[in-house]
Write a protein that holds these residues in place. Structure first.
Motif, PDB file in Angstrom:
ATOM      1  N   VAL A 292       0.834  -1.283  -0.186  1.00  0.00           N
ATOM      2  CA  VAL A 292       0.152   0.021   0.110  1.00  0.00           C
ATOM      3  C   VAL A 292       0.863   1.258  -0.055  1.00  0.00           C
ATOM      4  N   LEU A 293       1.980   1.055   0.822  1.00  0.00           N
ATOM      5  CA  LEU A 293       2.568   2.516   1.021  1.00  0.00           C
ATOM      6  C   LEU A 293       3.435   2.665  -0.467  1.00  0.00           C
ATOM      7  N   SER A 294       3.886   1.880  -0.687  1.00  0.00           N
ATOM      8  CA  SER A 294       4.903   1.752  -2.303  1.00  0.00           C
ATOM      9  C   SER A 294       3.938   2.483  -3.237  1.00  0.00           C
ATOM     10  N   ALA A 296       1.447   4.463  -2.545  1.00  0.00           N
ATOM     11  CA  ALA A 296       1.598   5.777  -2.321  1.00  0.00           C
ATOM     12  C   ALA A 296       2.687   6.715  -2.472  1.00  0.00           C
ATOM     13  N   GLY A 297       4.066   5.904  -2.813  1.00  0.00           N
ATOM     14  CA  GLY A 297       4.972   6.513  -3.173  1.00  0.00           C
ATOM     15  C   GLY A 297       5.883   6.865  -2.051  1.00  0.00           C
ATOM     16  N   VAL A 298       5.793   5.989  -0.943  1.00  0.00           N
ATOM     17  CA  VAL A 298       6.547   6.025   0.213  1.00  0.00           C
ATOM     18  C   VAL A 298       7.936   5.315  -0.185  1.00  0.00           C
ATOM     19  N   SER A 299       8.936   6.031   0.213  1.00  0.00           N
ATOM     20  CA  SER A 299      10.477   5.468  -0.284  1.00  0.00           C
ATOM     21  C   SER A 299      10.698   4.111   0.901  1.00  0.00           C
ATOM     22  N   LYS A 300      11.439   3.193   0.404  1.00  0.00           N
ATOM     23  CA  LYS A 300      12.086   2.113   1.153  1.00  0.00           C
ATOM     24  C   LYS A 300      12.722   2.587   2.569  1.00  0.00           C
ATOM     25  N   ASP A 301      13.449   3.856   2.517  1.00  0.00           N
ATOM     26  CA  ASP A 301      14.118   4.243   3.505  1.00  0.00           C
ATOM     27  C   ASP A 301      12.868   4.426   4.882  1.00  0.00           C
ATOM     28  N   ILE A 302      11.984   5.061   4.341  1.00  0.00           N
ATOM     29  CA  ILE A 302      10.680   5.166   5.529  1.00  0.00           C
ATOM     30  C   ILE A 302      10.065   3.906   5.710  1.00  0.00           C
ATOM     31  N   LEU A 303      10.141   2.991   4.751  1.00  0.00           N
ATOM     32  CA  LEU A 303       9.301   1.543   4.931  1.00  0.00           C
ATOM     33  C   LEU A 303      10.030   0.851   6.003  1.00  0.00           C
ATOM     34  N   ASP A 304      11.547   1.216   6.220  1.00  0.00           N
ATOM     35  CA  ASP A 304      12.314   0.453   7.174  1.00  0.00           C
ATOM     36  C   ASP A 304      12.602   1.304   8.422  1.00  0.00           C
ATOM     37  N   ILE A 305      11.655   2.228   8.638  1.00  0.00           N
ATOM     38  CA  ILE A 305      11.968   2.716  10.016  1.00  0.00           C
ATOM     39  C   ILE A 305      11.665   1.850  11.256  1.00  0.00           C
ATOM     40  N   GLY A 306      10.674   0.859  11.160  1.00  0.00           N
ATOM     41  CA  GLY A 306      10.529   0.264  12.270  1.00  0.00           C
ATOM     42  C   GLY A 306      11.656  -0.898  12.444  1.00  0.00           C
ATOM     43  N   LEU A 307      12.285  -1.295  11.093  1.00  0.00           N
ATOM     44  CA  LEU A 307      13.453  -2.435  11.270  1.00  0.00           C
ATOM     45  C   LEU A 307      14.548  -2.002  12.008  1.00  0.00           C
ATOM     46  N   ARG A 308      14.806  -0.256  11.634  1.00  0.00           N
ATOM     47  CA  ARG A 308      16.048   0.047  12.356  1.00  0.00           C
ATOM     48  C   ARG A 308      15.977   0.391  13.599  1.00  0.00           C
ATOM     49  N   ALA A 309      14.726   0.290  14.232  1.00  0.00           N
ATOM     50  CA  ALA A 309      14.231   0.449  15.649  1.00  0.00           C
ATOM     51  C   ALA A 309      14.463  -1.087  16.531  1.00  0.00           C
ATOM     52  N   MET A 310      14.544  -2.093  15.763  1.00  0.00           N
ATOM     53  CA  MET A 310      14.733  -3.486  16.469  1.00  0.00           C
ATOM     54  C   MET A 310      15.752  -3.629  17.224  1.00  0.00           C
ATOM     55  N   ASP A 311      16.015  -4.631  18.198  1.00  0.00           N
ATOM     56  CA  ASP A 311      17.173  -4.734  18.820  1.00  0.00           C
ATOM     57  C   ASP A 311      17.518  -6.250  18.788  1.00  0.00           C
ATOM     58  N   PRO A 312      18.421  -6.644  17.937  1.00  0.00           N
ATOM     59  CA  PRO A 312      19.364  -5.971  16.963  1.00  0.00           C
ATOM     60  C   PRO A 312      18.391  -5.383  15.720  1.00  0.00           C
ATOM     61  N   PRO A 313      19.150  -4.074  15.258  1.00  0.00           N
ATOM     62  CA  PRO A 313      18.398  -3.656  14.028  1.00  0.00           C
ATOM     63  C   PRO A 313      18.448  -4.824  12.899  1.00  0.00           C
ATOM     64  N   GLU A 371      -0.243  11.926   1.273  1.00  0.00           N
ATOM     65  CA  GLU A 371       0.307  12.321   2.145  1.00  0.00           C
ATOM     66  C   GLU A 371       0.055  11.858   3.741  1.00  0.00           C
ATOM     67  N   GLN A 372      -1.231  11.757   3.764  1.00  0.00           N
ATOM     68  CA  GLN A 372      -1.706  10.945   4.963  1.00  0.00           C
ATOM     69  C   GLN A 372      -1.152   9.850   5.390  1.00  0.00           C
ATOM     70  N   LEU A 373      -1.014   9.011   4.373  1.00  0.00           N
ATOM     71  CA  LEU A 373      -0.485   7.436   4.411  1.00  0.00           C
ATOM     72  C   LEU A 373       1.063   7.786   4.457  1.00  0.00           C
ATOM     73  N   LEU A 374       1.710   8.645   4.011  1.00  0.00           N
ATOM     74  CA  LEU A 374       3.246   8.753   4.286  1.00  0.00           C
ATOM     75  C   LEU A 374       3.385   9.283   5.805  1.00  0.00           C
ATOM     76  N   TRP A 375       2.568  10.203   6.276  1.00  0.00           N
ATOM     77  CA  TRP A 375       2.774  10.633   7.667  1.00  0.00           C
ATOM     78  C   TRP A 375       2.360   9.628   8.555  1.00  0.00           C
ATOM     79  N   ALA A 376       1.582   8.583   8.095  1.00  0.00           N
ATOM     80  CA  ALA A 376       1.172   7.269   9.122  1.00  0.00           C
ATOM     81  C   ALA A 376       2.442   6.349   8.875  1.00  0.00           C
ATOM     82  N   ALA A 377       3.012   6.216   8.061  1.00  0.00           N
ATOM     83  CA  ALA A 377       4.388   5.431   7.849  1.00  0.00           C
ATOM     84  C   ALA A 377       5.308   5.825   8.693  1.00  0.00           C
ATOM     85  N   ARG A 378       5.481   7.060   9.025  1.00  0.00           N
ATOM     86  CA  ARG A 378       6.550   7.477   9.896  1.00  0.00           C
ATOM     87  C   ARG A 378       6.160   7.516  11.604  1.00  0.00           C
ATOM     88  N   THR A 379       4.991   7.416  11.721  1.00  0.00           N
ATOM     89  CA  THR A 379       4.522   7.486  13.095  1.00  0.00           C
ATOM     90  C   THR A 379       4.775   6.451  14.054  1.00  0.00           C
TER      91      THR A 379
END
Length: 492
Positions: A292-294, A296-313, A371-379
């Protein structure tokens, strides 16, 4: 002298040919949906089978349709409805009428809706007049009643369809890769295209974005298709079909106790309460979220926000700072008191400035859908009054500290977004002005003021909201609270 007549045709023996080398015959490579629903022999009656079942969400292999009725073709060992192999008919289908208080009897299915017949009887009736609707079809037997609503389409119908699909994969991957069937078509048996249209257009958007290779067929197209096997001895066969029925779902245990139709396939996939965010369930929705986010034009960098927050990333790059999104409903009929809204905005801005977090004030009515979905993807933390906008939590990343804060006028409460948050692995809080509830202790379900003017001035104590968010983001991180303190009396 003898004259030799020449006809122009010379019948000479063919020249000798070298013997061709023998080529071993290899097995055909089975790809796509054929891996899950192998095509049956054409024009031949074969028995039906049940790859997956949960109340209201039934996956069939070889489901037949003729003369307005769906047919299950059984062999002698399978029996009829409720006799062992096949579930009760009422847990699969209904008459397709709206779910209204008092019409339960009218929604009970009979022989006209679905029937089980012996394979020999099927051969006698249809012989070789069997015509395949190839691939994997989703047959939606629901009325228009809930299909005009973004939440019920995206967070129930499509949400549960995704769960059925991912149940075929024992371990969905963090990057959204799944080994699962891909629907070729979705057929709305009782709903025309207008009946599937919500105001913001999110129903059709999610249809195209979440299932880009799926063709929708609405009621008029289905009826024309059904006419081709009306009053005849012809039959359509669906080699792979997910049969969806909201009334049937509510007759089963998981949906009956939660009032959430995705609860049935969630449980079928090993999602008994207490397992969300663990094992195969941690990334079960990630494929749909990324599709869905792709779109809507959302970048992979934003798609991976949750994965970068994992321990370990689980993705490269530095962890992102938390983003707090407040979805304002001040332009709608269900909203905060204006002074409380302003106090909440000020308090959230001050909190984010103090902690170097990011604050987003979303006013959906003024923002493009993408834009709404982009904001949600960063939340990381989503705050809002009970309403459609909280469905955007579907697009939030699978973050170890993600949370939903839902504001109600006390004592109102409904489980819609609480249950959804849980199966996505988000912590959840109900805000009742200056108090809050979080699992395992939930507020009592209450709709008393739902449609009164009282919901036009919902109170909220801003310091209460700030305290919850700071504890969620700065306190000891023990994972989604929704899944840790389970006990049977919560009501799931």
């Amino acid at each position: 002298m003898t004259t030799v007549e020449f006809s122009g045709i010379v019948d000479l023996p063919p020249p000798a040919q070298p013997e061709a080398p023998s080529i071993p015959i290899s097995e055909p490579i089975i790809t796509g949906n054929h891996r899950f629903f192998p095509p049956p022999p054409p024009r031949t009656i074969v028995k039906s089978s049940l790859p997956q079942f949960s109340s209201g969400w039934t996956v069939f292999q070889n489901l037949y349709f003729s003369n307005g009725t769906f047919f299950i073709v059984k062999d002698q060992d399978q029996g009829g409805f409720g006799e062992g192999y096949w579930p009760e008919r009422r847990l699969i289908t209904s008459t397709g009428l709206p779910g209204l208080a008092g019409n339960e009897a009218e929604r009970e299915p009979g022989l006209k809706e679905m029937e089980v017949i012996d394979i020999e009887e099927a051969k006698r009736i249809w012989e070789d007049r069997v015509f395949d609707v190839g691939g994997f079809s989703v047959l939606v037997n629901d009325p228009t009643q809930f299909l005009r609503h973004y939440y019920h389409v995206a967070a129930e119908l499509f949400f549960a369809t995704e769960r059925v699909i991912t149940n075929f994969d024992p371990m969905p991957a963090p990057d959204g890769t799944i080994n699962a069937p891909n629907p070729n078509r979705m057929i709305f048996i009782h709903c025309d295209e207008e009946g599937f249209s919500d105001g913001p257009g999110l129903d059709h958007f999610f249809l195209a974005a979440q299932f880009p290779s799926m063709t929708p067929l609405f009621q008029p197209s289905w009826e024309r298709m059904a006419q081709q096997v009306e009053a005849s001895r012809r039959v359509f066969r669906f080699p792979g079909a997910l049969f969806v029925d909201r009334s049937a779902a509510f007759r089963g245990g998981p949906t009956g106790s939660t009032s959430r139709t995705p609860a049935s396939p969630w449980q079928a996939g090993g999602g008994s309460f207490g397992t969300g965010g663990l094992g195969r369930n941690q990334f079960w929705y990630e494929s749909a979220r990324r599709r869905v986010l792709s779109f809507a034009g959302v970048s992979k960098d934003i798609l991976d926000i949750g994965l970068r927050a994992m321990d370990p990333p689980l993705a490269t790059g530095k962890p992102d700072r938390p983003v707090i999104t407040y979805i304002s409903r001040q332009r709608t009929s269900r909203k905060l008191r204006e002074e409380d809204h302003e106090s909440l905005v000020d308090a959230l801005q001050e909190m984010c400035l103090r902690h170097n977090w990011e604050f987003q004030l979303m006013v959906g009515e003024t923002m493009p859908r993408d834009e709404q979905l982009l904001w949600a993807a960063r939340t990381t933390v989503m705050v809002g009054v009970h309403g459609n906008g909280l469905t955007h939590q579907l697009m939030m990343p699978p973050h170890p500290r993600s949370a939903i804060l839902e504001m109600y006028r006390p004592p109102n409460f409904a489980k819609d977004y609480e249950w959804t948050a849980g199966v996505l692995g988000h912590a959840y809080y109900t805000i009742h002005n200056d108090t809050f509830w979080t699992p395992p202790k939930l507020a009592d379900i209450n709709y008393d003021d739902w449609n009164t003017d009282k919901v036009k001035s919902i109170p909220v104590y801003a310091p209460n909201v700030v305290e919850i968010i700071e504890q969620q983001l700065l306190g000891e991180n023990q994972g989604p609270k929704h899944w840790q303190s389970w006990r049977e009396d919560v009501g799931y």
